[in-house]
Write a protein that holds these residues in place. Structure first.
Motif, PDB file in Angstrom:
ATOM      1  N   SER A 106      -6.976   6.580  -6.808  1.00  0.00           N
ATOM      2  CA  SER A 106      -6.073   7.524  -7.460  1.00  0.00           C
ATOM      3  C   SER A 106      -5.167   8.197  -6.440  1.00  0.00           C
ATOM      4  CB  SER A 106      -6.880   8.589  -8.204  1.00  0.00           C
ATOM      5  OG  SER A 106      -7.696   8.003  -9.187  1.00  0.00           O
ATOM      6  N   PHE A 107      -5.602   8.169  -5.171  1.00  0.00           N
ATOM      7  CA  PHE A 107      -4.869   8.815  -4.077  1.00  0.00           C
ATOM      8  C   PHE A 107      -5.278   8.112  -2.791  1.00  0.00           C
ATOM      9  CE2 PHE A 107      -5.231  11.901  -0.569  1.00  0.00           C
ATOM     10  CZ  PHE A 107      -3.920  12.332  -0.464  1.00  0.00           C
ATOM     11  N   TRP A 108      -4.287   7.892  -1.885  1.00  0.00           N
ATOM     12  CA  TRP A 108      -4.595   7.250  -0.605  1.00  0.00           C
ATOM     13  C   TRP A 108      -3.485   7.546   0.391  1.00  0.00           C
ATOM     14  CZ3 TRP A 108      -3.550   1.359   0.319  1.00  0.00           C
ATOM     15  CH2 TRP A 108      -3.868   1.040   1.641  1.00  0.00           C
ATOM     16  N   ILE A 109      -3.847   8.150   1.515  1.00  0.00           N
ATOM     17  CA  ILE A 109      -2.882   8.340   2.595  1.00  0.00           C
ATOM     18  C   ILE A 109      -3.363   7.595   3.836  1.00  0.00           C
ATOM     19  CG2 ILE A 109      -1.854  10.497   1.797  1.00  0.00           C
ATOM     20  CD1 ILE A 109      -3.667  11.959   3.842  1.00  0.00           C
ATOM     21  N   ASP A 110      -2.373   7.066   4.597  1.00  0.00           N
ATOM     22  CA  ASP A 110      -2.653   6.177   5.720  1.00  0.00           C
ATOM     23  C   ASP A 110      -1.666   6.473   6.849  1.00  0.00           C
ATOM     24  OD1 ASP A 110      -3.088   4.116   7.478  1.00  0.00           O
ATOM     25  OD2 ASP A 110      -2.415   2.528   6.129  1.00  0.00           O
ATOM     26  N   PRO A 111      -2.026   7.343   7.803  1.00  0.00           N
ATOM     27  CA  PRO A 111      -1.110   7.663   8.902  1.00  0.00           C
ATOM     28  C   PRO A 111      -0.798   6.497   9.836  1.00  0.00           C
ATOM     29  CG  PRO A 111      -2.757   9.397   8.644  1.00  0.00           C
ATOM     30  CD  PRO A 111      -3.201   8.239   7.792  1.00  0.00           C
ATOM     31  N   SER A 112      -1.534   5.377   9.712  1.00  0.00           N
ATOM     32  CA  SER A 112      -1.191   4.220  10.540  1.00  0.00           C
ATOM     33  C   SER A 112       0.032   3.483   9.993  1.00  0.00           C
ATOM     34  CB  SER A 112      -2.377   3.256  10.636  1.00  0.00           C
ATOM     35  OG  SER A 112      -2.627   2.597   9.407  1.00  0.00           O
ATOM     36  N   ASP A 113       0.471   3.833   8.794  1.00  0.00           N
ATOM     37  CA  ASP A 113       1.666   3.256   8.177  1.00  0.00           C
ATOM     38  C   ASP A 113       2.831   4.222   8.375  1.00  0.00           C
ATOM     39  OD1 ASP A 113       3.656   2.167   6.624  1.00  0.00           O
ATOM     40  OD2 ASP A 113       2.487   2.136   4.765  1.00  0.00           O
ATOM     41  N   LEU A 114       3.590   4.023   9.455  1.00  0.00           N
ATOM     42  CA  LEU A 114       4.683   4.951   9.758  1.00  0.00           C
ATOM     43  C   LEU A 114       5.739   4.984   8.660  1.00  0.00           C
ATOM     44  CD1 LEU A 114       3.371   4.964  12.600  1.00  0.00           C
ATOM     45  CD2 LEU A 114       5.677   5.122  13.542  1.00  0.00           C
ATOM     46  N   SER A 115       5.856   3.896   7.896  1.00  0.00           N
ATOM     47  CA  SER A 115       6.872   3.873   6.848  1.00  0.00           C
ATOM     48  C   SER A 115       6.572   4.854   5.729  1.00  0.00           C
ATOM     49  CB  SER A 115       7.010   2.464   6.264  1.00  0.00           C
ATOM     50  OG  SER A 115       5.865   2.102   5.506  1.00  0.00           O
ATOM     51  N   SER A 116       5.335   5.385   5.693  1.00  0.00           N
ATOM     52  CA  SER A 116       4.944   6.324   4.632  1.00  0.00           C
ATOM     53  C   SER A 116       5.125   7.782   5.045  1.00  0.00           C
ATOM     54  CB  SER A 116       3.486   6.087   4.234  1.00  0.00           C
ATOM     55  OG  SER A 116       2.593   6.521   5.257  1.00  0.00           O
ATOM     56  N   MET A 117       5.615   8.038   6.273  1.00  0.00           N
ATOM     57  CA  MET A 117       5.664   9.417   6.773  1.00  0.00           C
ATOM     58  C   MET A 117       7.076   9.843   7.145  1.00  0.00           C
ATOM     59  SD  MET A 117       2.189   9.776   9.064  1.00  0.00           S
ATOM     60  CE  MET A 117       2.659   8.482  10.210  1.00  0.00           C
ATOM     61  N   PHE A 118       7.335  11.137   6.913  1.00  0.00           N
ATOM     62  CA  PHE A 118       8.637  11.715   7.208  1.00  0.00           C
ATOM     63  C   PHE A 118       8.443  13.083   7.866  1.00  0.00           C
ATOM     64  CE2 PHE A 118       9.126   8.699   3.856  1.00  0.00           C
ATOM     65  CZ  PHE A 118      10.316   8.048   4.129  1.00  0.00           C
ATOM     66  N   GLN A 119       9.409  13.449   8.730  1.00  0.00           N
ATOM     67  CA  GLN A 119       9.291  14.718   9.444  1.00  0.00           C
ATOM     68  C   GLN A 119       9.596  15.911   8.544  1.00  0.00           C
ATOM     69  OE1 GLN A 119      10.940  14.781  13.517  1.00  0.00           O
ATOM     70  NE2 GLN A 119      11.410  12.598  13.251  1.00  0.00           N
ATOM     71  N   ASP A 120      10.380  15.696   7.492  1.00  0.00           N
ATOM     72  CA  ASP A 120      10.740  16.765   6.567  1.00  0.00           C
ATOM     73  C   ASP A 120      10.077  16.507   5.214  1.00  0.00           C
ATOM     74  OD1 ASP A 120      12.333  14.462   6.160  1.00  0.00           O
ATOM     75  OD2 ASP A 120      13.805  15.641   5.039  1.00  0.00           O
ATOM     76  N   SER A 121       9.937  17.549   4.429  1.00  0.00           N
ATOM     77  CA  SER A 121       9.268  17.414   3.127  1.00  0.00           C
ATOM     78  C   SER A 121      10.122  16.679   2.108  1.00  0.00           C
ATOM     79  CB  SER A 121       8.882  18.795   2.584  1.00  0.00           C
ATOM     80  OG  SER A 121      10.030  19.617   2.430  1.00  0.00           O
ATOM     81  N   ALA A 122      11.437  16.587   2.350  1.00  0.00           N
ATOM     82  CA  ALA A 122      12.329  15.893   1.424  1.00  0.00           C
ATOM     83  C   ALA A 122      12.306  14.387   1.626  1.00  0.00           C
ATOM     84  CB  ALA A 122      13.753  16.408   1.576  1.00  0.00           C
ATOM     85  N   GLY A 123      11.726  13.937   2.733  1.00  0.00           N
ATOM     86  CA  GLY A 123      11.625  12.508   2.986  1.00  0.00           C
ATOM     87  C   GLY A 123      12.911  11.873   3.467  1.00  0.00           C
ATOM     88  N   THR A 124      13.691  12.609   4.278  1.00  0.00           N
ATOM     89  CA  THR A 124      14.966  12.073   4.775  1.00  0.00           C
ATOM     90  C   THR A 124      14.927  11.696   6.248  1.00  0.00           C
ATOM     91  OG1 THR A 124      15.819  14.291   5.309  1.00  0.00           O
ATOM     92  CG2 THR A 124      16.247  13.436   3.080  1.00  0.00           C
ATOM     93  N   VAL A 125      13.951  12.220   7.008  1.00  0.00           N
ATOM     94  CA  VAL A 125      13.875  11.963   8.449  1.00  0.00           C
ATOM     95  C   VAL A 125      12.562  11.249   8.751  1.00  0.00           C
ATOM     96  CG1 VAL A 125      13.954  12.954  10.772  1.00  0.00           C
ATOM     97  CG2 VAL A 125      15.197  14.065   8.888  1.00  0.00           C
ATOM     98  N   PRO A 126      12.576   9.955   9.014  1.00  0.00           N
ATOM     99  CA  PRO A 126      11.336   9.209   9.216  1.00  0.00           C
ATOM    100  C   PRO A 126      10.566   9.671  10.450  1.00  0.00           C
ATOM    101  CG  PRO A 126      13.188   7.723   8.811  1.00  0.00           C
ATOM    102  CD  PRO A 126      13.763   9.084   9.049  1.00  0.00           C
ATOM    103  N   VAL A 127       9.258   9.553  10.381  1.00  0.00           N
ATOM    104  CA  VAL A 127       8.409   9.686  11.569  1.00  0.00           C
ATOM    105  C   VAL A 127       8.465   8.351  12.306  1.00  0.00           C
ATOM    106  CG1 VAL A 127       6.030   9.900  12.383  1.00  0.00           C
ATOM    107  CG2 VAL A 127       6.886  11.439  10.607  1.00  0.00           C
ATOM    108  N   THR A 128       8.809   8.415  13.584  1.00  0.00           N
ATOM    109  CA  THR A 128       8.968   7.185  14.366  1.00  0.00           C
ATOM    110  C   THR A 128       8.182   7.180  15.658  1.00  0.00           C
ATOM    111  OG1 THR A 128      10.948   8.077  15.459  1.00  0.00           O
ATOM    112  CG2 THR A 128      11.285   6.770  13.441  1.00  0.00           C
ATOM    113  N   ALA A 129       7.643   8.352  16.078  1.00  0.00           N
ATOM    114  CA  ALA A 129       7.010   8.409  17.392  1.00  0.00           C
ATOM    115  C   ALA A 129       5.927   9.470  17.445  1.00  0.00           C
ATOM    116  CB  ALA A 129       8.065   8.702  18.469  1.00  0.00           C
ATOM    117  N   ASP A 130       5.001   9.279  18.365  1.00  0.00           N
ATOM    118  CA  ASP A 130       3.932  10.232  18.636  1.00  0.00           C
ATOM    119  C   ASP A 130       4.496  11.621  18.893  1.00  0.00           C
ATOM    120  OD1 ASP A 130       1.061  10.822  19.591  1.00  0.00           O
ATOM    121  OD2 ASP A 130       2.247  11.360  21.354  1.00  0.00           O
ATOM    122  N   GLY A 131       3.844  12.641  18.328  1.00  0.00           N
ATOM    123  CA  GLY A 131       4.233  14.020  18.591  1.00  0.00           C
ATOM    124  C   GLY A 131       5.202  14.609  17.602  1.00  0.00           C
ATOM    125  N   GLN A 132       5.635  13.828  16.610  1.00  0.00           N
ATOM    126  CA  GLN A 132       6.577  14.349  15.631  1.00  0.00           C
ATOM    127  C   GLN A 132       5.844  15.024  14.470  1.00  0.00           C
ATOM    128  OE1 GLN A 132       8.937  10.867  14.672  1.00  0.00           O
ATOM    129  NE2 GLN A 132      10.322  11.214  16.400  1.00  0.00           N
TER     130      GLN A 132
END
Length: 262
Positions: A28-54
């Motif tokens: 019903s719910f699943w999050i996976d931080p190893s999938d960078l394509s699923s993460m964004f630096q902002d809550s609106a989902g406009t700035v992708p997470v691309t590197a360690d420390g973001q």
């Protein structure tokens, strides 16, 4: 025949089956931080997470149900970290937190909750994950505290209309664990597993009814108190009791994401 982690030989075809994925248990719910394509630096989902420390302002729910985790306040976002092999959300134990929209589990009185985490500190009570802003106040909820007091413990709470609490010691921080909570309100039964083994179980009454329609809070209670210090490598929720081979494969998958071997 098993030939490697999550990889099986199809006896009939003599071919390797695809690696196991949590999608196999229809979460019903699943999050996976190893999938960078699923993460964004902002809550609106406009700035992708691309590197360690973001910072991570949004991590998408890979179950397909749209229960994405967000944090609108920039200074309260967890950090994406990687050592080149493992990947995780890092919560600072001060104010980092995320939450979903309401996850409706009103159709079921059974859940399986899977978490691969590192508990970094035992200095204060900390809420790692909780369905609703308070599992003490709302019916049809669960919670994992890591720890629940200044001690080497984990604390698993399950609630229908009544509460059963399981407190297990011997897990001194810093420590990585694959934790599984299995709850059947009607049975009744509540179980906490760590690294593939049962650590505590109760058949005490959980009351009646189904699970609720509540947000999931990650890294604190209600995004306001009991901040968690540590890592979240993976989390998934299923609206049924996962057992047998599916349970074994799910826990082995999480272990690999955590750097453990079960």
């Amino acid at each position: 025949m098993q030939v490697g982690l999550g990889i099986f030989m199809d006896a009939a075809e003599g071919e390797l089956a695809p690696p196991f994925s949590p999608a196999a248990v229809s979460p019903s719910f699943w999050i996976d931080p190893s999938d960078l394509s699923s993460m964004f630096q902002d809550s609106a989902g406009t700035v992708p997470v691309t590197a360690d420390g973001q910072p991570v302002g949004l991590i998408q729910d890979k179950s397909g149900n749209g229960h994405h985790c967000t944090q609108t306040v920039a200074g309260e976002r967890p950090t994406y970290r990687t050592d080149g092999t493992l990947h995780w959300l890092d919560f600072d134990g001060v104010d980092d937190a995320m939450q979903t929209n309401a996850i409706s589990l009103v159709h079921t009185d059974k859940v399986s909750v899977f978490m691969a985490i590192r508990k970094a500190s035992d200095a204060a009570a900390a809420c790692c994950a909780e369905l609703s802003s308070s599992s003490s106040a709302y019916n049809g909820t669960f919670a994992l505290f890591a720890p629940v007091s200044t001690a080497d413990n984990y604390f698993w709470r399950a609630r229908g209309s009544s509460t059963v609490d399981l407190n297990v010691s011997g897990f001194a921080a810093p420590i990585d664990n694959v934790l599984t909570g299995l709850v059947d309100i009607a049975a009744p039964s509540s179980t906490l597993r760590a690294n593939g083994s049962v650590t505590s179980q109760s058949t005490g009454s959980l009351g009646a009814g189904a699970f609720g329609n509540h947000p999931l809070y990650l890294g604190s209670r209600g995004a306001a108190s009991l901040p968690f210090s540590g890592r979240v490598y993976q989390m998934a929720i299923s609206d049924s009791i996962i057992a047998g081979t599916d349970l074994d494969q799910m826990e082995s998958y999480l272990a690999a994401k955590t750097g453990l071997s079960l």
